[in-house]
Structure formats: structure tokens, C-alpha cells
Design an enzyme around this catalytic site. Sequence first.
Site, PDB file in Angstrom:
ATOM      1  CD  GLU A 141      -3.798   4.755  10.674  1.00 53.35           C
ATOM      2  OE1 GLU A 141      -2.768   4.700  11.163  1.00 53.35           O
ATOM      3  OE2 GLU A 141      -4.001   4.508   9.450  1.00 53.35           O
ATOM      4  CG  ASP A 158      -0.184   0.056   2.579  1.00 53.30           C
ATOM      5  OD1 ASP A 158      -0.019   1.025   2.936  1.00 53.30           O
ATOM      6  OD2 ASP A 158      -0.044  -1.025   2.941  1.00 53.30           O
TER       7      ASP A 158
END
Length: 198
Positions: free
Chosen positions: A94, A2
Site C-alpha cells: 500500500e 484484521d
Amino acid sequence: IDVSRYQSNINWQDVKEINIRGINVDFAFIKATEGTDLVDERFGRNWVHAAKQKLPRGAYHFFNTRRSAAEQAGNFVQRVKLKPGDLPPVLDVEQDNGVSKELIQQRVAEWLLLVERNYGVKPIIYTNVDFYNRFLSPRFDNYPLWVAHYLVKDRPRIGRKWLFWQHSESAHVNGIDSFVDFNVFNGDSADFQQLLIR
């Protein structure tokens, strides 16, 4: 892998051709947007070049828990045009930023619903084990999970089923000059094909 702007200019042909002890890069998640109006400066280039290499690609949105979920969903769907063969959209959540669990859950649920309505496919949630357990479980247990958990060899230490596991944040691959995250899919090639947008 990613990637985001932090990986700078990526040589996607080198990424696609890598083969180290039988390991290949078979998919890439690419940062698209953040908050209500930010667009990753490398998104357009990464999105196009990953497709040119016929590498299955997914786009993710970095969520700001302090901002409007509707505006953040709008930012993402305005910038990301998904096609057959792409991975489902991803919500990267997150950081709590001092926002209550209840409000985080409300905003996350709204983003997921709006994005699912737009694309007709259930989004994936990306987060780390601790954040998931503290802020998202069990309300979002029915969503596909891409979980970050490092320093273990066999599987992430989370009690629920997971779809992707980000198991390293300090990998190197051809075509990328900086560290990059490594991920693994929890299934076989047929399962992976079933996940892709039709």
C-alpha cells in the site's frame, strides 16, 4: 477483523463469542511479517489463539517496495506454517516509497510467485483502491483482491472483482481494547469454505 501488534493482547475467546445484532467475527487476518526480517511481535500469540477458538485465520506480510522481494518472501514463509482450514497468504502492499510502478510490479510479482510456489495456493493482494488503480492494475487483475475503501455503505468503488472488503478502520469488538478493522467476504458460506486451504 484484521489485527497486528497495534491491537495489543487480544482475548480471542471474547472475539469468537461476540454476537451483535446477528453479526459475528467469522475470520481473522493476522499480521505476520514486514520487510525482509521483521516479525510482528504479537503474531505467534494471535496465530495460536485464533486457532484454539477454531476461527479461520489468514496471515499477511506488509511489503516494503524498496526491499528484495525474495528476502521478503523468505521472511514470510519461514515464519508462517499454513494448515488445512487456513486462509491463503496475503501480500499487503500500500506504499510506493518513491519506487517506480514498473519496479513495484516486478517485486510484487516475484513475491507472489515465490509464496505461491511454497504453499501451493494463490496469494491474496491487500491494498486500497487508489494504490491498486495507480500501481497494480491491470497486471494483477487475476489475483484475489482484498480491498480497503471506507466511507461507503454498499461496496468498494473499484472496477474489478474483489474477494474481501475492508470497510471500516474504527470498529470495536469484545476482546480488543483498541480500534480494529472490519472486513466482509464477497460470497456465501460455501464460497468461503472453497477458499480455505485443504
